[in-house]
Scaffold this motif. Structure first.
Motif, PDB file in Angstrom:
ATOM      1  N   GLU A 287       7.832   8.041   4.985  1.00 57.71           N
ATOM      2  CA  GLU A 287       7.420   7.411   6.166  1.00 57.71           C
ATOM      3  C   GLU A 287       7.315   5.733   5.592  1.00 57.71           C
ATOM      4  O   GLU A 287       7.377   5.358   4.578  1.00 57.71           O
ATOM      5  CB  GLU A 287       6.147   8.254   6.488  1.00 57.71           C
ATOM      6  N   PRO A 288       6.928   5.267   6.583  1.00 56.50           N
ATOM      7  CA  PRO A 288       6.614   3.797   6.724  1.00 56.50           C
ATOM      8  C   PRO A 288       5.367   3.423   5.661  1.00 56.50           C
ATOM      9  O   PRO A 288       4.514   4.395   5.352  1.00 56.50           O
ATOM     10  CB  PRO A 288       6.312   3.208   7.809  1.00 56.50           C
ATOM     11  N   VAL A 289       5.465   2.274   4.902  1.00 55.86           N
ATOM     12  CA  VAL A 289       4.155   1.802   4.084  1.00 55.86           C
ATOM     13  C   VAL A 289       3.432   0.870   4.836  1.00 55.86           C
ATOM     14  O   VAL A 289       3.978   0.389   5.872  1.00 55.86           O
ATOM     15  CB  VAL A 289       4.685   1.375   2.771  1.00 55.86           C
ATOM     16  N   THR A 290       2.343   0.465   4.473  1.00 52.03           N
ATOM     17  CA  THR A 290       1.511  -0.490   5.012  1.00 52.03           C
ATOM     18  C   THR A 290       1.786  -1.856   4.155  1.00 52.03           C
ATOM     19  O   THR A 290       1.856  -1.606   2.796  1.00 52.03           O
ATOM     20  CB  THR A 290       0.094  -0.162   5.306  1.00 52.03           C
TER      21      THR A 290
ATOM     22  N   ASP B 130       9.207  -0.451   6.726  1.00 48.78           N
ATOM     23  CA  ASP B 130      10.383   0.647   6.273  1.00 48.78           C
ATOM     24  C   ASP B 130      10.455   0.061   4.815  1.00 48.78           C
ATOM     25  O   ASP B 130      10.469  -1.185   4.448  1.00 48.78           O
ATOM     26  CB  ASP B 130      11.432   0.551   7.263  1.00 48.78           C
TER      27      ASP B 130
ATOM     28  N   HIS C 207       0.999  -1.137  -0.079  1.00 50.29           N
ATOM     29  CA  HIS C 207      -0.218   0.028   0.085  1.00 50.29           C
ATOM     30  C   HIS C 207       0.684   1.230  -0.029  1.00 50.29           C
ATOM     31  O   HIS C 207       1.660   1.461   0.929  1.00 50.29           O
ATOM     32  CB  HIS C 207      -0.850   0.085   1.214  1.00 50.29           C
TER      33      HIS C 207
ATOM     34  N   ARG D 234       8.388  -3.385  10.610  1.00 52.51           N
ATOM     35  CA  ARG D 234       8.698  -3.024  11.659  1.00 52.51           C
ATOM     36  C   ARG D 234       8.275  -3.870  12.750  1.00 52.51           C
ATOM     37  O   ARG D 234       7.563  -5.007  13.130  1.00 52.51           O
ATOM     38  CB  ARG D 234       7.853  -1.778  11.816  1.00 52.51           C
TER      39      ARG D 234
ATOM     40  N   THR E  80      -1.631  -7.500   8.280  1.00 58.71           N
ATOM     41  CA  THR E  80      -1.393  -5.920   7.859  1.00 58.71           C
ATOM     42  C   THR E  80      -0.423  -5.429   8.857  1.00 58.71           C
ATOM     43  O   THR E  80      -0.683  -5.309   9.911  1.00 58.71           O
ATOM     44  CB  THR E  80      -2.772  -5.225   7.913  1.00 58.71           C
ATOM     45  N   LEU E  81       0.599  -4.902   8.258  1.00 58.70           N
ATOM     46  CA  LEU E  81       1.761  -4.415   8.895  1.00 58.70           C
ATOM     47  C   LEU E  81       2.600  -3.064   8.388  1.00 58.70           C
ATOM     48  O   LEU E  81       2.158  -2.777   7.295  1.00 58.70           O
ATOM     49  CB  LEU E  81       2.881  -5.318   8.963  1.00 58.70           C
ATOM     50  N   LYS E  82       3.112  -2.468   9.221  1.00 58.86           N
ATOM     51  CA  LYS E  82       3.924  -1.252   8.823  1.00 58.86           C
ATOM     52  C   LYS E  82       5.366  -1.770   8.350  1.00 58.86           C
ATOM     53  O   LYS E  82       5.788  -2.753   9.313  1.00 58.86           O
ATOM     54  CB  LYS E  82       4.084  -0.291   9.978  1.00 58.86           C
TER      55      LYS E  82
END
Length: 138
Positions: free
Chosen positions: A79-82, A93, A32, A138, A89-91
């Protein structure tokens, strides 16, 4: 009518990431990422080669002459992505790695190329070398 990616995304979610068929035994994630111009979040299914604690995804676009938009979107994003990885569903880098710019491109691309059997065929369709992205949960 749903696009190819939309169909894959629906199947991915229905089966918690286990697509089977052509992707049997391979890790696929859903990336995402917001558009660098529009801010609209798009979702892209990507073959993700495991590499230690990271995943390598490739901007091959199946060997198309131009790289996929998600690559430039990641480069513009600080910034981080999803990601969706299986049912989770995770964040994450991210870091885009380009040939001729980054010293680790050859190794990272080699990991993805060895993991995904279609890579050699993609290379015959274009003269460009494919950027990769390193995805770290992350």
């Amino acid at each position: 009518m749903a696009s190819f990616n939309d169909t894959i995304i629906d199947q991915y979610r229905e089966k918690n990431g286990d697509l089977g068929g052509h992707w049997a035994g391979k890790t696929v994630l859903l990336l995402h990422a917001p558009g660098r111009k529009t801010g609209k979040v798009t979702v892209n299914p990507l073959v993700a080669a495991p590499d230690g604690d990271t995943y390598i995804v490739c901007g091959s676009a199946g060997g198309a002459p131009s790289e996929p938009v998600w690559v430039a979107n990641l480069e513009a994003l600080d910034e981080p992505v999803t990601i969706e990885l299986g049912a989770d569903t995770l964040k994450a880098d991210h870091r885009v790695v380009r040939p001729g710019r980054d010293d680790d491109w050859e190794r990272l691309y080699g990991v993805w190329r060895a993991y995904w059997p279609d890579a050699a065929g993609y290379e015959t369709k274009t003269d460009r070398e494919f950027p990769v992205a390193v995805i770290t949960v992350r």
